[in-house]
Design a protein around this motif. Structure first.
Motif, mmCIF file in Angstrom:
data_model
loop_
_atom_site.group_PDB
_atom_site.id
_atom_site.type_symbol
_atom_site.label_atom_id
_atom_site.label_comp_id
_atom_site.label_asym_id
_atom_site.label_seq_id
_atom_site.Cartn_x
_atom_site.Cartn_y
_atom_site.Cartn_z
ATOM 1 N N TYR A 285 0.837 -1.195 0.000
ATOM 2 C CA TYR A 285 0.000 0.000 0.000
ATOM 3 C C TYR A 285 0.877 1.252 0.000
ATOM 4 N N CYS B 263 -5.850 4.688 -3.237
ATOM 5 C CA CYS B 263 -7.317 4.638 -3.250
ATOM 6 C C CYS B 263 -7.905 5.605 -4.274
ATOM 7 N N CYS C 296 -2.511 -4.049 -0.487
ATOM 8 C CA CYS C 296 -3.803 -3.715 -1.086
ATOM 9 C C CYS C 296 -4.117 -4.686 -2.220
#
Length: 126
Positions: A15, A20, A120
């Motif tokens: 991540y 996002c 992720c």
């Protein structure tokens, strides 16, 4: 490079900040365990219900399709998913969370917690 597979955490990417942005809710297709405090924040349970019979509350929430199970040993409720594995609260068209401001702690803390902390399951844009 292979596309990450949500069911195989070993394929997930580390991540990084900004991952996002532009994501299409990949992590929102994983099962989500939540606590009673999350149910209260979501507005599907009350403080009074939390002080009463949790099993009775769980039975009501299962009947309403909000959860699929409750484990008294851990006090975790398993949030329901749609037939396509999407979270109950994920908008099918926009791929955005419909309860973002009230989302469960599990979602707030991901990917710090989860099957592979710090990684992720995002798609190939990662």
């Amino acid at each position: 490079m292979k596309k990450p597979d949500i069911d195989r955490p070993s394929t997930w990417k580390p991540y990084k900040s900004g991952m996002c942005n532009g994501c299409h809710g990949g992590c929102c297709t994983m099962p989500v365990e939540i606590k009673i405090s999350d149910l209260i924040r979501l507005g599907v349970a009350t403080e009074d219900e939390a002080q009463g019979s949790i099993k009775k509350l769980a039975k009501r929430l299962m009947k309403e399709g909000i959860i699929v199970s409750y484990r008294s040993g851990t006090e975790f409720f398993m949030l329901s998913q749609k037939a396509n594995r999407d979270c109950l609260f994920l908008d099918t068209k926009t791929r955005l969370c419909t309860v973002y401001e009230k989302r469960p702690d599990t979602c707030r803390e991901f990917p710090s917690i989860g099957p592979r902390p710090g990684f992720c399951p995002g798609s190939s844009h990662v």
